[in-house]
Structures are given as C-alpha cells and as structure tokens.
Motif scaffolding. Structure first.
Motif, PDB file in Angstrom:
ATOM      1  N   ALA A   1      -1.577  -3.128  -7.302  1.00  0.00           N
ATOM      2  CA  ALA A   1      -2.564  -2.997  -6.221  1.00  0.00           C
ATOM      3  C   ALA A   1      -2.893  -4.344  -5.604  1.00  0.00           C
ATOM      4  O   ALA A   1      -3.290  -4.411  -4.436  1.00  0.00           O
ATOM      5  CB  ALA A   1      -3.842  -2.339  -6.752  1.00  0.00           C
ATOM      6  N   GLY A   2      -2.730  -5.414  -6.356  1.00  0.00           N
ATOM      7  CA  GLY A   2      -3.005  -6.755  -5.849  1.00  0.00           C
ATOM      8  C   GLY A   2      -1.766  -7.493  -5.398  1.00  0.00           C
ATOM      9  O   GLY A   2      -1.808  -8.712  -5.188  1.00  0.00           O
ATOM     10  N   LEU A   3      -0.659  -6.751  -5.247  1.00  0.00           N
ATOM     11  CA  LEU A   3       0.601  -7.355  -4.805  1.00  0.00           C
ATOM     12  C   LEU A   3       1.145  -6.582  -3.602  1.00  0.00           C
ATOM     13  O   LEU A   3       2.173  -5.899  -3.691  1.00  0.00           O
ATOM     14  CB  LEU A   3       1.629  -7.339  -5.950  1.00  0.00           C
ATOM     15  CG  LEU A   3       1.272  -8.141  -7.202  1.00  0.00           C
ATOM     16  CD1 LEU A   3       2.274  -7.869  -8.317  1.00  0.00           C
ATOM     17  CD2 LEU A   3       1.215  -9.637  -6.893  1.00  0.00           C
ATOM     18  N   PRO A   4       0.461  -6.661  -2.471  1.00  0.00           N
ATOM     19  CA  PRO A   4       0.923  -5.919  -1.286  1.00  0.00           C
ATOM     20  C   PRO A   4       2.338  -6.341  -0.885  1.00  0.00           C
ATOM     21  O   PRO A   4       2.665  -7.524  -0.875  1.00  0.00           O
ATOM     22  CB  PRO A   4      -0.103  -6.298  -0.213  1.00  0.00           C
ATOM     23  CG  PRO A   4      -0.763  -7.549  -0.709  1.00  0.00           C
ATOM     24  CD  PRO A   4      -0.740  -7.474  -2.190  1.00  0.00           C
ATOM     25  N   GLY A   5       3.154  -5.349  -0.621  1.00  0.00           N
ATOM     26  CA  GLY A   5       4.545  -5.598  -0.262  1.00  0.00           C
ATOM     27  C   GLY A   5       5.503  -5.297  -1.389  1.00  0.00           C
ATOM     28  O   GLY A   5       6.711  -5.125  -1.162  1.00  0.00           O
ATOM     29  N   ILE A   6       5.007  -5.188  -2.624  1.00  0.00           N
ATOM     30  CA  ILE A   6       5.905  -4.940  -3.748  1.00  0.00           C
ATOM     31  C   ILE A   6       6.542  -3.556  -3.642  1.00  0.00           C
ATOM     32  O   ILE A   6       7.638  -3.318  -4.154  1.00  0.00           O
ATOM     33  CB  ILE A   6       5.145  -5.090  -5.095  1.00  0.00           C
ATOM     34  CG1 ILE A   6       6.157  -5.206  -6.250  1.00  0.00           C
ATOM     35  CG2 ILE A   6       4.163  -3.941  -5.316  1.00  0.00           C
ATOM     36  CD1 ILE A   6       5.530  -5.562  -7.579  1.00  0.00           C
TER      37      ILE A   6
ATOM     38  N   SER B   1      -1.013   4.900  -3.335  1.00  0.00           N
ATOM     39  CA  SER B   1      -0.186   5.969  -2.768  1.00  0.00           C
ATOM     40  C   SER B   1       1.307   5.745  -3.005  1.00  0.00           C
ATOM     41  O   SER B   1       2.107   6.677  -2.877  1.00  0.00           O
ATOM     42  CB  SER B   1      -0.452   6.095  -1.260  1.00  0.00           C
ATOM     43  OG  SER B   1      -0.150   4.880  -0.596  1.00  0.00           O
ATOM     44  N   PHE B   2       1.687   4.517  -3.353  1.00  0.00           N
ATOM     45  CA  PHE B   2       3.105   4.216  -3.587  1.00  0.00           C
ATOM     46  C   PHE B   2       3.516   4.434  -5.047  1.00  0.00           C
ATOM     47  O   PHE B   2       4.679   4.700  -5.332  1.00  0.00           O
ATOM     48  CB  PHE B   2       3.412   2.769  -3.195  1.00  0.00           C
ATOM     49  CG  PHE B   2       3.133   2.434  -1.761  1.00  0.00           C
ATOM     50  CD1 PHE B   2       3.946   2.914  -0.749  1.00  0.00           C
ATOM     51  CD2 PHE B   2       2.037   1.649  -1.415  1.00  0.00           C
ATOM     52  CE1 PHE B   2       3.686   2.611   0.582  1.00  0.00           C
ATOM     53  CE2 PHE B   2       1.769   1.339  -0.099  1.00  0.00           C
ATOM     54  CZ  PHE B   2       2.588   1.824   0.912  1.00  0.00           C
ATOM     55  N   PHE B   3       2.577   4.284  -5.947  1.00  0.00           N
ATOM     56  CA  PHE B   3       2.875   4.369  -7.372  1.00  0.00           C
ATOM     57  C   PHE B   3       1.883   5.330  -8.018  1.00  0.00           C
ATOM     58  O   PHE B   3       0.701   5.002  -8.176  1.00  0.00           O
ATOM     59  CB  PHE B   3       2.791   2.983  -8.015  1.00  0.00           C
ATOM     60  CG  PHE B   3       3.696   1.963  -7.380  1.00  0.00           C
ATOM     61  CD1 PHE B   3       5.046   1.946  -7.654  1.00  0.00           C
ATOM     62  CD2 PHE B   3       3.186   1.021  -6.482  1.00  0.00           C
ATOM     63  CE1 PHE B   3       5.892   1.018  -7.068  1.00  0.00           C
ATOM     64  CE2 PHE B   3       4.009   0.088  -5.884  1.00  0.00           C
ATOM     65  CZ  PHE B   3       5.374   0.082  -6.172  1.00  0.00           C
ATOM     66  N   LYS B   4       2.388   6.512  -8.386  1.00  0.00           N
ATOM     67  CA  LYS B   4       1.504   7.584  -8.843  1.00  0.00           C
ATOM     68  C   LYS B   4       1.828   8.014 -10.268  1.00  0.00           C
ATOM     69  O   LYS B   4       2.947   7.824 -10.763  1.00  0.00           O
ATOM     70  CB  LYS B   4       1.614   8.788  -7.901  1.00  0.00           C
ATOM     71  CG  LYS B   4       1.171   8.482  -6.476  1.00  0.00           C
ATOM     72  CD  LYS B   4       1.321   9.706  -5.577  1.00  0.00           C
ATOM     73  CE  LYS B   4       0.888   9.410  -4.155  1.00  0.00           C
ATOM     74  NZ  LYS B   4       1.041  10.586  -3.279  1.00  0.00           N
ATOM     75  N   TYR B   5       0.824   8.618 -10.898  1.00  0.00           N
ATOM     76  CA  TYR B   5       0.985   9.144 -12.249  1.00  0.00           C
ATOM     77  C   TYR B   5       2.225  10.031 -12.330  1.00  0.00           C
ATOM     78  O   TYR B   5       2.463  10.883 -11.472  1.00  0.00           O
ATOM     79  CB  TYR B   5      -0.249   9.959 -12.660  1.00  0.00           C
ATOM     80  CG  TYR B   5      -0.055  10.688 -13.969  1.00  0.00           C
ATOM     81  CD1 TYR B   5      -0.232  10.032 -15.172  1.00  0.00           C
ATOM     82  CD2 TYR B   5       0.346  12.031 -13.986  1.00  0.00           C
ATOM     83  CE1 TYR B   5      -0.020  10.695 -16.384  1.00  0.00           C
ATOM     84  CE2 TYR B   5       0.553  12.693 -15.187  1.00  0.00           C
ATOM     85  CZ  TYR B   5       0.379  12.026 -16.387  1.00  0.00           C
ATOM     86  OH  TYR B   5       0.599  12.670 -17.566  1.00  0.00           O
TER      87      TYR B   5
END
Length: 568
Positions: free
Chosen positions: A515-520, A560-564
């Motif tokens: 969440a603290g690495l925008p663009g990853i 929204s990019f990385f979900k459970y």
C-alpha cells in the motif's frame, strides 16, 4: 534440503497426522471434576497463598543475578502461582527453571509468548514463520505439526503454557501491535489455522492462551502505550471479532487471554478495558460462550490497563472481572494485599477466588506437575535445533511462497541471458542472491541499503539498461516486519520504476507494505514471501528455478490490486 528429502519428510508428516490418536483428555473436560491431588494441595494452602496462586510474574535469564534472586524471593513468599519467561538463552533458562521450581512449595506454572516458537524470546532457538506467513499456507497439517514441535520445545525447557496462537482478525492494515502476528483478515482462515496450531500444542500436552479476547485486530492504538477502543455494536463483534474464539472454544481451547481494549457495546464503564470488565469476562466469555478453561489477563504493566486504574486497582478489578491468572502485575505483593482487602469489603467472594485456584491446580495436575521432574541441562541447544525441526521450518517456508499477478516472467527466465540480481534494503549479499547467482551464466549482483543515496540509485538505473533480465529482491531486515517499509522515499520510487522494467520482484516483507509502494502493481510477476528469513529466500529461489511450485495464497486484502486469496 533437496527435493527428495523434503518430499519424504512431508509424507512422514502426513502419516503421523493420520495415525495420531489423542489419548489425553482435554483440559477443559477435567475442570470441575473431583481431583484428589488438587484438593489435597488446596486444603494445605493459607488464604494468602490461594490468592498468590493467581499471579504470574516476569522472569528473564539476561538481567543478571540480582534480578534472578528477586524473583526467587517472590516465589518463596508470597508463593506466586507461575512465571512468564522473556528474553535470555535456553540453557540458562533450563537451569533457572530448576532452581525456581525447587524453591516453590507448589509447582510453578511456566509460560512464555511463543507465537513463532522459542525464537520469539530466546537466542539459539528456531523461529518458525510469523502467523501472517502461515496464513498463506494451504496445507494446515504443516501448521499442526509446527504446533506439536513448538510444544515439544516448550516441554524440553520445562514450560507449560504458550501464550499463542494469536486469533485476532487483522482487518485494519494500520494496526500497530497485531499485523504480522495475525493469520490474516479472513475469519474462517484465521480460525482454521489457529485451530491447527492450537491442536498441535494441546495434543502434545501444552496449554494454550488464545489472544486477545474479544479481538484486537481492528485497532490503531498499541495497548502497550494507551487504551484502544472498539466502537462496533454487538452484531458486528459477534459476527467477526468473536468468531474465532467461539469456534475454538468448541474445539476445547484450554486458555484465553483478555485484551486491554475498551468496548462500550459490552461494557460502557468509562476507560474500562475488557481485562477489568466482569460483563466481558464473566458475562460474555464464561457465560455466553461457555468457556471453562483458564482465563489469563494480558500483561498488567501495560499502559492500556494501568493508565486509568492506578496503584494496584487494576489487579483487583482483573480478579473481580473473572481472570483466573493475572500476568505481570506492577507489584505482586501489593496486589495480593489489595485483593484480600477487596474480599473484606465484599467486592469479591472467597468462592470465586477458590474456584480459580482449584482450576489452576487442576491445570497443574493435567500438566503432570503432581510428579514434577527436573529439566535436563545437558545438550539443551542441540535438542532444540533438531534436524527434523529445521526441515519442518523449511517446509513451512516452501508452502508459503505466493505468486501474485502472473508467473509469466518467471516461466520465461533464461539462465543464459545477461541477468541483474538487485537486493534492496540490505547492506551485504543476501541469501537470495547467493543461492540464485550460480544458476545464471552471465549475471551481476547489486545491493542498495534502505537509505541509499539518490546518486547510487541513479547509477543503478543506468547500469540496469544493459541487462536482458532483472530480478529484484525487497527485504525488510527489521525483526518485526510492520506494515510500512522503513526505506527512504527515493528507494520506494525506484521500486515503482523497476516494476515497469519487466522485472521479477521477490518481496521479503509484510504484504501491507504494498500500500505504501504505489506503482508496484505494474510488475508482471511478484513472489510474495511475507517476511525476511533464510528459509523463504531459499524457497523463492527454488520457485524461480522450477524446483518448487508456489502454492501460497494472500491472507489479507491490501488494496484493489492485491486481494485476499490471490495467488497462482
């Protein structure tokens, strides 16, 4: 560990799980039954000794002789019920437990926080994966076996209670005290994995303490420093926070630890943490949920409980509320005196005190303390570093590795092409680099520390243009991997740039750091490893070289990019 050894080891684990039959009666089924040993001990105790049985004090083996002697005095008078061990070494602890038990009129209950095994507190011992890492594993039998192994290690040191597992549902990414200690943000996954861990511990004869009742996952305040609040209604608490406790009580949980959290929906008394709340402990936990095991307070020296209840009042209220064992009072002798005063003033009855004392004694009987044995002080470190235990640790790491986004770049790796292996957040070559480098014909390695200068970052970016393939490892070298990386801003921006360059990213950090690495999210292939460890670095290399199939699933939703549930 080669593939054949690992496969044979896993097969043996499966056979042991299928063939294992528990002969020991669950502790909670023995509470309230006639117990000659417990009754005989109880009858010989003075009233002061009965109250003292409900207190557990802090113990260390790294604070010197004067500290050790001070604990010995508390054991001899007022004869406390147990000890909670913290930092030190296993050999020293084995010897000290022998000394302390020899001084005690009634065998002591010995506990430790061992969420990831003895390595959480002691040097020269194994640290198993954090619970967030375990949350990614799909084979819960491995977690059961881990519980059994940790129980075996506890017994080797003469300990009886593991303040684990943590059953908090971490649905607040900003939680400053739970985070990686949780199995994740899905109540079903948390419950199943906590159940496997709990069963492993209890099947091997160790008491557990599920924590932190009724749920510490959705807080943004550290209860070590202040009093958190949960402002949800009972419907929400019943459906989410309380779910793991309710289900695991049905599975014969032997112990539960209460939380220093204020929950007005359960008890609206101003500034009152659950630990001191009779409606919460006697009403909800023991009454509504029907819990019959041991109720442990969380540490009574924490600001979340003593900030508003000073000078021993917190200890008295903890007993009144229904805690059977009070952990780490600021002043145990004072607390015992104040509890006696509270009894005289009719704030609490002897019936309640006696019921808790008898429950503690029954627990000691269940643990075999009616026939106490000295802890062997020979080969302690060797016994706690058994080869099978280390193999299990590697199997857990192998099962946790998670491929996010896609495995396209991993499958396309060409070991003859020019390749750059970049490790971020480290100051020397990582295990990952050392294991991966020999696999390539033309390879160069690069290292950037977490405070890398803008000049060094620019130089790296320039050099990477000359390579056909780029593999990047992101490391959080802190002992506790919290939800934000402690990298400088320039290095975080570099990660975004590398994600665009068709790099493979291997992340050895908390998944919430995304969440603290925008663009990853622009990276095509990400290997999520959840924490820094040699075992996970080796597992990740095997995934990249086709020797291991990644089977982990993301145990939390980051954005929204990385979900459970994400994972190839």
């Amino acid at each position: 560990m080669n593939y054949l050894k690992r496969t044979l080891f896993l097969a043996c684990l499966l056979i042991s799980c299928l063939s294992f039959a528990q002969n020991r009666q669950p502790f909670v089924e023995t509470v309230g039954l006639k117990n000659k040993w417990a009754d005989a001990i109880f009858k010989k105790m003075s009233r002061r000794e009965r109250i003292a049985q409900l207190f557990m004090v802090r113990a260390h083996t790294n604070k010197g002789q004067a500290f050790e002697d001070s604990i010995a005095k508390v054991i001899q008078k007022p004869r406390v019920g147990g000890l909670v061990f913290f930092q030190g070494g296993p050999g020293r602890q084995a010897a000290l437990i022998n000394r302390y038990q020899s001084l005690s009129k009634i065998p002591l209950l010995i506990a430790m926080d061992g969420e990831w095994g003895l390595g959480m507190r002691l040097d020269s011992t194994i640290s198993y994966p954090y619970q967030m890492t375990l949350g990614a594993i799909q084979n819960n039998q491995l977690i059961y076996e881990m519980g059994k192994q940790i129980a075996s290690d506890f017994k080797r040191l003469g300990m009886h209670v593991n303040f684990a597992p943590d059953v908090d549902i971490n649905n607040n990414p900003k939680n400053p005290v739970i985070g990686f200690r949780s199995f994740g943000d899905d109540k079903y996954n948390v419950t199943v994995k906590a159940g496997a861990y709990m069963k492993g511990l209890q099947d091997e004869g160790i008491l557990v303490s599920l924590k932190h009742f009724p749920g510490h996952g959705d807080t943004d305040v550290d209860s070590h420093l202040d009093l958190p609040q949960l402002l949800f209604d009972r419907k929400r608490l019943d459906s989410l926070e309380l779910y793991p406790f309710r289900e695991l009580i049905k599975q014969n949980a032997s112990g539960i630890m209460t939380a220093h959290i204020h929950i007005p929906a359960i008890d609206s008394t101003a500034h009152l943490p659950v630990t001191l709340s009779k409606p919460a402990i006697t009403g909800v936990l023991k009454g509504e949920l029907g819990f019959k095991g041991l109720v442990f307070s969380d540490a009574m020296e924490m600001k979340g409980v003593v900030k508003f209840f000073h000078d021993g009042e917190a200890d008295v209220r903890a007993i009144i509320a229904g805690n059977d064992l009070v952990e780490l009072s600021q002043n145990t002798k004072r607390a015992i005196k104040l509890v006696r005063k509270a009894i005289r003033h009719n704030r609490i009855t002897w019936d309640q005190i006696n019921a808790s004392v008898k429950k503690v004694l029954v627990a000691k009987y269940w643990l075999g303390l009616d026939h106490p044995k000295a802890v062997s002080t020979e080969n302690v470190v060797e016994d706690l570093n058994d080869s099978d235990a280390w193999m299990l640790n590697q199997c857990l790491a192998d099962a946790a590795v998670t491929i996010l986004k896609s495995d396209s770049l991993i499958k396309a790796l060409d070991f003859k092409k020019s390749t750059a292996i970049v490790s971020l957040g480290v100051v020397s070559s990582s295990t990952f680099q050392a294991a991966l480098k020999p696999k390539f014909t033309h390879v160069e390695t690069f290292i950037l520390p977490k405070d890398a200068s803008a000049v060094d970052i620019a130089s790296l970016k320039s050099q990477l243009k000359d390579f056909d393939q780029i593999i990047v490892s992101i490391h959080d070298m802190r002992r506790r991997p919290w939800s934000t990386l402690d990298y400088n801003s320039d290095l975080k921006l570099l990660i975004a740039d590398l994600a665009k360059m068709n790099s493979i990213l291997c992340v050895f950090a908390n998944p919430y750091t995304f969440a603290g690495l925008p663009g990853i999210e622009q990276c095509k292939s990400i290997l999520m490893n959840y924490q820094q460890s040699d075992e996970l670095e080796k597992a990740s290399v095997r995934v990249m070289t086709g020797q291991l199939k990644a089977s982990g699933k993301l145990p939390v939703t980051v954005n929204s990019f990385f979900k459970y549930g994400d994972g190839m």
